[in-house]
Write a protein that holds these residues in place. Structure first.
Motif, PDB file in Angstrom:
ATOM      1  N   ARG A   1       0.829  -1.205   0.000  1.00  0.00           N
ATOM      2  CA  ARG A   1       0.000   0.000   0.000  1.00  0.00           C
ATOM      3  C   ARG A   1       0.873   1.270   0.000  1.00  0.00           C
ATOM      4  O   ARG A   1       0.610   2.216  -0.727  1.00  0.00           O
ATOM      5  CB  ARG A   1      -0.909  -0.041   1.243  1.00  0.00           C
ATOM      6  N   ASP A   2       1.928   1.287   0.824  1.00  0.00           N
ATOM      7  CA  ASP A   2       2.732   2.512   0.935  1.00  0.00           C
ATOM      8  C   ASP A   2       3.663   2.721  -0.262  1.00  0.00           C
ATOM      9  O   ASP A   2       4.354   3.723  -0.340  1.00  0.00           O
ATOM     10  CB  ASP A   2       3.535   2.528   2.244  1.00  0.00           C
ATOM     11  N   GLU A   3       3.680   1.757  -1.197  1.00  0.00           N
ATOM     12  CA  GLU A   3       4.492   1.935  -2.408  1.00  0.00           C
ATOM     13  C   GLU A   3       3.604   2.333  -3.593  1.00  0.00           C
ATOM     14  O   GLU A   3       4.056   2.342  -4.731  1.00  0.00           O
ATOM     15  CB  GLU A   3       5.249   0.636  -2.747  1.00  0.00           C
ATOM     16  N   MET A   4       2.325   2.591  -3.297  1.00  0.00           N
ATOM     17  CA  MET A   4       1.405   3.017  -4.363  1.00  0.00           C
ATOM     18  C   MET A   4       1.113   4.499  -4.211  1.00  0.00           C
ATOM     19  O   MET A   4       1.266   5.062  -3.132  1.00  0.00           O
ATOM     20  CB  MET A   4       0.094   2.232  -4.270  1.00  0.00           C
ATOM     21  N   LEU A   5       0.662   5.086  -5.301  1.00  0.00           N
ATOM     22  CA  LEU A   5       0.321   6.508  -5.228  1.00  0.00           C
ATOM     23  C   LEU A   5      -0.992   6.663  -4.466  1.00  0.00           C
ATOM     24  O   LEU A   5      -1.852   5.791  -4.525  1.00  0.00           O
ATOM     25  CB  LEU A   5       0.176   7.065  -6.653  1.00  0.00           C
ATOM     26  N   PRO A   6      -1.131   7.775  -3.756  1.00  0.00           N
ATOM     27  CA  PRO A   6      -2.387   7.975  -3.016  1.00  0.00           C
ATOM     28  C   PRO A   6      -3.569   7.993  -3.992  1.00  0.00           C
ATOM     29  O   PRO A   6      -3.407   8.363  -5.154  1.00  0.00           O
ATOM     30  CB  PRO A   6      -2.207   9.347  -2.358  1.00  0.00           C
ATOM     31  N   ARG A   7      -4.707   7.605  -3.527  1.00  0.00           N
ATOM     32  CA  ARG A   7      -5.940   7.573  -4.331  1.00  0.00           C
ATOM     33  C   ARG A   7      -5.852   6.640  -5.527  1.00  0.00           C
ATOM     34  O   ARG A   7      -6.676   6.702  -6.429  1.00  0.00           O
ATOM     35  CB  ARG A   7      -6.311   8.986  -4.836  1.00  0.00           C
ATOM     36  N   GLU A   8      -4.834   5.803  -5.573  1.00  0.00           N
ATOM     37  CA  GLU A   8      -4.700   4.918  -6.722  1.00  0.00           C
ATOM     38  C   GLU A   8      -5.410   3.600  -6.412  1.00  0.00           C
ATOM     39  O   GLU A   8      -5.176   3.012  -5.367  1.00  0.00           O
ATOM     40  CB  GLU A   8      -3.209   4.663  -6.970  1.00  0.00           C
ATOM     41  N   VAL A   9      -6.279   3.189  -7.298  1.00  0.00           N
ATOM     42  CA  VAL A   9      -7.025   1.952  -7.055  1.00  0.00           C
ATOM     43  C   VAL A   9      -6.772   0.978  -8.197  1.00  0.00           C
ATOM     44  O   VAL A   9      -6.881   1.341  -9.362  1.00  0.00           O
ATOM     45  CB  VAL A   9      -8.547   2.245  -6.955  1.00  0.00           C
ATOM     46  N   PHE A  10      -6.421  -0.248  -7.839  1.00  0.00           N
ATOM     47  CA  PHE A  10      -6.209  -1.264  -8.866  1.00  0.00           C
ATOM     48  C   PHE A  10      -7.281  -2.334  -8.770  1.00  0.00           C
ATOM     49  O   PHE A  10      -7.700  -2.687  -7.676  1.00  0.00           O
ATOM     50  CB  PHE A  10      -4.833  -1.924  -8.701  1.00  0.00           C
ATOM     51  N   ARG A  11      -7.679  -2.848  -9.929  1.00  0.00           N
ATOM     52  CA  ARG A  11      -8.621  -3.966  -9.938  1.00  0.00           C
ATOM     53  C   ARG A  11      -7.981  -5.125 -10.677  1.00  0.00           C
ATOM     54  O   ARG A  11      -7.052  -4.929 -11.467  1.00  0.00           O
ATOM     55  CB  ARG A  11      -9.910  -3.557 -10.657  1.00  0.00           C
ATOM     56  N   ASN A  12      -8.524  -6.319 -10.439  1.00  0.00           N
ATOM     57  CA  ASN A  12      -7.990  -7.494 -11.119  1.00  0.00           C
ATOM     58  C   ASN A  12      -7.984  -7.292 -12.622  1.00  0.00           C
ATOM     59  O   ASN A  12      -8.958  -6.817 -13.185  1.00  0.00           O
ATOM     60  CB  ASN A  12      -8.834  -8.733 -10.785  1.00  0.00           C
ATOM     61  N   GLY A  13      -6.869  -7.682 -13.233  1.00  0.00           N
ATOM     62  CA  GLY A  13      -6.785  -7.593 -14.685  1.00  0.00           C
ATOM     63  C   GLY A  13      -6.226  -6.273 -15.180  1.00  0.00           C
ATOM     64  O   GLY A  13      -5.928  -6.127 -16.362  1.00  0.00           O
TER      65      GLY A  13
END
Length: 341
Positions: free
Chosen positions: A169-181
């Motif tokens: 989580r802390d290596e992702m940009l804030p407000r960034e959401v990933f979904r499968n695929g």
């Protein structure tokens, strides 16, 4: 005899099939099978017996041997033999030698086939992990593309094709959401050997991720004409990079910005709109600080070298002070990180 030879080749066919399916070395699979067979033989001859199995890699001939240590006084008949008995079989035997005698071939029951399968699966997994570790350990510092496999506890598990990686989580940009695929690009910042296999750690907030993205967009950086000397990021919000050119005819800032900002825009889009200030780097710290505080104008710079502090004076016309400080002190903080003062 026909039945036996069929059985022999069958062992090799199994080994080949497993090796192909898992893309690992056939030798590793054969070693795993030997282990499994030896384990099954131990179950039959007693767990203390030192049984070794060998499968001939060409013919598939299986040979079982029992290793016995030559001792003066036999304490354990399962794996020791007296000197007198040993010399009967081999006149040159000495105390401390190991003698191997051949065991009759095992009839595999279903039990041993099951345990053999488990051992083989285990070994194959280990080999796969090892391959993955060897493959990625030298790729720390690379950018990889992958597909999001699943999201768990805020971390994103990414399938890289030849392995799995994790973006915490802390290596992702804030407000960034990933979904499968989803397709995802990230920077490999660490590869570690862990008990449950190699862990490949990816980051999208790492300053080097930005450096590598620029290297992909800007041929001059890739060719080493333009160098990024310093990076400071407030991930997802704003960043500053200090650039320098080795060739006086190439403008480093212009090269990074690109035609109508196309190059910097490509990086900004990948980083969810993180604004990037591209600043000419200078070996003279005062000049560099003035550049780093852009867009604010600086009237005067006072350097205190002993305390590694810099005082900057800005004119009070049209809110230069708030510009220099930036939202929540962001501008001055990034400038400080960039210059290291």
């Amino acid at each position: 005899m026909a039945a036996v030879s069929a059985n022999k080749l069958e062992l090799l066919q199994i080994a080949d099939a497993v090796a192909r399916e898992k893309t690992i070395d056939r030798g590793i699979v054969i070693a795993a099978m030997e282990d499994a067979i030896a384990k099954a033989a131990r179950a039959r001859y007693g767990s203390e017996t030192d049984v070794h199995a060998e499968i001939h890699p060409k013919t598939g001939q299986l040979q079982l041997t029992r290793h016995m240590l030559v001792v003066d006084q036999v304490e354990n008949a399962a794996n020791q033999i007296s000197l007198k008995d040993a010399q009967r079989a081999n006149p040159g035997a000495q105390i401390g030698d190991t003698i191997a005698d051949t065991l009759p071939p095992l009839e595999y029951g279903r039990i041993s086939a099951q345990s053999a399968k488990q051992v083989i699966v285990q070994k194959v997994r280990e080999a796969e992990r090892d391959r993955q570790y060897q493959e990625f350990k030298d790729r720390i510092g690379d950018i990889v593309n992958g597909i999001v496999k699943r999201v768990e506890y805020g971390s994103v598990i990414v399938d890289l094709g030849r392995g799995e990686a994790v973006i915490r989580r802390d290596e992702m940009l804030p407000r960034e959401v990933f979904r499968n695929g989803d397709r995802v690009r990230a920077y490999i910042f660490d590869v570690r050997r862990e008990t449950r296999g190699p862990q490949i750690f990816l980051s999208r907030t790492h300053p080097q991720f930005m450096v590598k993205l620029f290297a992909q967009e800007v041929p001059e950086i890739y060719d080493g004409i333009v160098e990024i000397k310093a990076v400071a990021r407030d991930p997802g919000s704003r960043a500053k990079i200090g650039v320098i050119s080795r060739d006086s005819s190439v403008d480093p800032v212009g090269a990074c910005v690109g035609m109508r900002g196309s190059r910097v825009q490509a990086v900004v889009n990948e980083l969810q709109g993180e604004k990037i200030d591209i600043i000419p780097w200078s070996p003279d710290i005062a000049t560099f600080v003035v550049n780093a505080l852009a867009p604010a104008e600086v009237a005067k710079v006072v350097i205190d070298e002993d305390r590694e502090r810099i005082e900057v004076v800005v004119p009070d016309t049209n809110n230069q002070l708030s510009l220099a400080i930036g939202r929540r002190g962001q501008n001055v903080r990034l400038a400080s990180q960039l210059t290291g003062w």
